[in-house]
Design an enzyme around this catalytic site. Sequence first.
Site, short mmCIF file in Angstrom:
data_model
loop_
_atom_site.label_atom_id
_atom_site.label_comp_id
_atom_site.label_asym_id
_atom_site.label_seq_id
_atom_site.Cartn_x
_atom_site.Cartn_y
_atom_site.Cartn_z
N LYS A 1 -2.96 -0.47 -9.43
CA LYS A 1 -2.98 0.50 -8.32
C LYS A 1 -4.40 1.01 -8.18
O LYS A 1 -4.94 1.60 -9.11
CB LYS A 1 -2.00 1.65 -8.64
CG LYS A 1 -1.73 2.54 -7.48
CD LYS A 1 -0.53 3.45 -7.74
CE LYS A 1 0.78 2.75 -7.48
NZ LYS A 1 1.91 3.65 -7.27
N ASP B 1 7.99 13.12 -7.14
CA ASP B 1 8.06 12.26 -5.96
C ASP B 1 9.11 11.17 -6.17
O ASP B 1 8.90 10.01 -5.86
CB ASP B 1 6.68 11.62 -5.72
CG ASP B 1 6.49 11.17 -4.28
OD1 ASP B 1 7.30 11.58 -3.42
OD2 ASP B 1 5.56 10.42 -4.01
N GLU C 1 0.85 -1.18 0.00
CA GLU C 1 0.00 0.00 0.00
C GLU C 1 0.88 1.22 0.00
O GLU C 1 1.84 1.30 0.75
CB GLU C 1 -0.91 0.00 1.24
CG GLU C 1 -1.89 1.15 1.21
CD GLU C 1 -2.92 1.07 2.31
OE1 GLU C 1 -2.85 0.14 3.13
OE2 GLU C 1 -3.79 1.96 2.35
N1 LIG Z 1 4.40 -1.91 -11.30
C1 LIG Z 1 4.61 -2.57 -10.17
N2 LIG Z 1 5.05 -3.86 -10.18
C2 LIG Z 1 5.26 -4.54 -9.04
N3 LIG Z 1 5.09 -4.02 -7.82
C3 LIG Z 1 4.65 -2.76 -7.74
C4 LIG Z 1 4.39 -1.95 -8.89
N4 LIG Z 1 3.98 -0.73 -8.51
C5 LIG Z 1 4.00 -0.75 -7.16
N5 LIG Z 1 4.39 -1.96 -6.70
C6 LIG Z 1 4.55 -2.34 -5.30
O1 LIG Z 1 3.34 -2.06 -4.60
C7 LIG Z 1 3.64 -1.55 -3.31
C8 LIG Z 1 2.95 -0.20 -3.15
O2 LIG Z 1 3.48 0.66 -4.13
P1 LIG Z 1 3.15 2.21 -4.23
O3 LIG Z 1 3.87 2.74 -5.41
O4 LIG Z 1 1.70 2.43 -4.16
O5 LIG Z 1 3.72 2.80 -2.90
P2 LIG Z 1 5.19 2.89 -2.33
O6 LIG Z 1 6.15 2.99 -3.49
O7 LIG Z 1 5.39 1.76 -1.37
O8 LIG Z 1 5.16 4.23 -1.51
P3 LIG Z 1 4.82 5.69 -2.06
O9 LIG Z 1 3.37 5.75 -2.31
O10 LIG Z 1 5.25 6.58 -0.96
O11 LIG Z 1 5.62 5.89 -3.32
C9 LIG Z 1 5.15 -1.49 -3.20
O12 LIG Z 1 5.62 -2.65 -2.57
C10 LIG Z 1 5.61 -1.47 -4.64
O13 LIG Z 1 6.90 -2.03 -4.81
#
Ligand SMILES: Nc1ncnc2c1ncn2[C@@H]1O[C@H](COP(=O)(O)OP(=O)(O)OP(=O)(O)O)[C@@H](O)[C@H]1O
Length: 424
Positions: free
Chosen positions: A48, A141, A27
């Site tokens: 997402k 970001d 998340e």
């Molecule tokens: N395209 C993707 N492929 C695989 N895993 C993903 C992908 N996008 C996000 N994730 C995984 O999902 C989780 C949540 O990702 P998200 O980008 O929403 O937040 P974050 O990177 O943990 O934090 P922030 O929102 O502060 O950037 C994380 O573990 C991230 O590595």
Amino acid sequence: MASGDGGDDAGVKRVADRYLKREVLGEGTYGVVFKADDTKTGNTVAIKKIRLGKYKEGVNFTALREIKLLKELKDSNIIELIDAFPYKGNLHLVFEFMETDLEAVIRDRNIVLSPADTKSYIQMMLKGLAFCHKKWVLHRDMKPNNLLIGADGQLKLADFGLARIFGSPERNFTHQVFARWYRAPELLFGTKQYGSAVDIWAAGCIFAELLLRRPFLQGSSDIDQLGKIFAAFGTPKSSQWPDMVYLPDYVEYQFVSAPPLRSLFPMASDDALDLLSRMFTYDPKARITAQQALEHRYFLSVPAPTKPSQLPRPPPKGDSGNNKIPDLNLQDGPVVLSPPRKLRRVTAHEGMEVHMHRADRTEEHPSGARHMDDMSSQSSRIPMSVDVGAIFGTRPAPRPTLNSADKSRLKRKLDMDPEFGYTE
Ligand SMILES: Nc1ncnc2c1ncn2[C@@H]1O[C@H](COP(=O)(O)OP(=O)(O)OP(=O)(O)O)[C@@H](O)[C@H]1O
């Protein structure tokens, strides 16, 4: 397994007739991300699910139009946005699935990064940035966990443009505090008019983090973040950054000279140091661009960047123990660590700080821009002795020493920022 999207019971759920939803990946700021199978292509994807909340009203118009533009951003160093659709009150963004991210690489103590490996990661990051900046899209970001790495070793920038579209609706303590470490000084001085240079500053912090194998400038509040920056690079002179004094939150700091950059990065090559210093240029107008950085001699000199397929990588996420967050006190000496994502233990004091910053920063979106002429150019002098050692996180940042006039001038700042203490 997240619930509420699909129609069936436990197990795989079908989303929008096309995606078979599997486990939750994590998340983030915008909502839950889950793994899914794309039945149309047979590929694995990451979806997402963005809680629209207060953005519900506007999302059909501005946001969806902007998302359509993001779908057209196709480059080998940008995560592809495959699909976007509203579903059951949430916006779903479908991305290509990536195995791991740069944060996991940096904090994996089993991984040794050679200068050629670091160069390769930095080059891929800058290529992604240069592509988007050319199209006038900012990231806003940038941080290691937004740099995802695929099975082929390619590094791709994730979450491009989302900060602009959605702001930071659910930014909690964890997300706020770690994002701060990558914030450019103009943002910390409250600018409302920023450009691609904010991504370059963040990219410089990521470069530094790859070299040091720990976050470079770990500020505990916005003011402490500036203190850490000034300790590393010296307080900016107006000759270096003429527009600085017009920024809304500008305060004048006691002059601190910059230590030699070499002392902060003893193992870096001269070319790496030169590029770093250009990425950390105070004046955003004078800061190197992503395209210029790619043409810097650092990328032309030996060693050549490692081929992506040969880069060392941690095991894919979800494999044994790779996602564990180490139990560490962030300020306790050099550790191999990038911002942990799910650090949940927050003291009441820290929580309060975040709340205050959120309130203070609600007007960050460019739509709330004030013209430079409207901005107060009044400055306060904050005598501040900064300790270079503090930027290594080995001891707390020094407290500024204020006289009574300073105290009253800074009352507003102190009210906003309980971390910013002072001594008589
Ligand atoms: N395209 C993707 N492929 C695989 N895993 C993903 C992908 N996008 C996000 N994730 C995984 O999902 C989780 C949540 O990702 P998200 O980008 O929403 O937040 P974050 O990177 O943990 O934090 P922030 O929102 O502060 O950037 C994380 O573990 C991230 O590595």
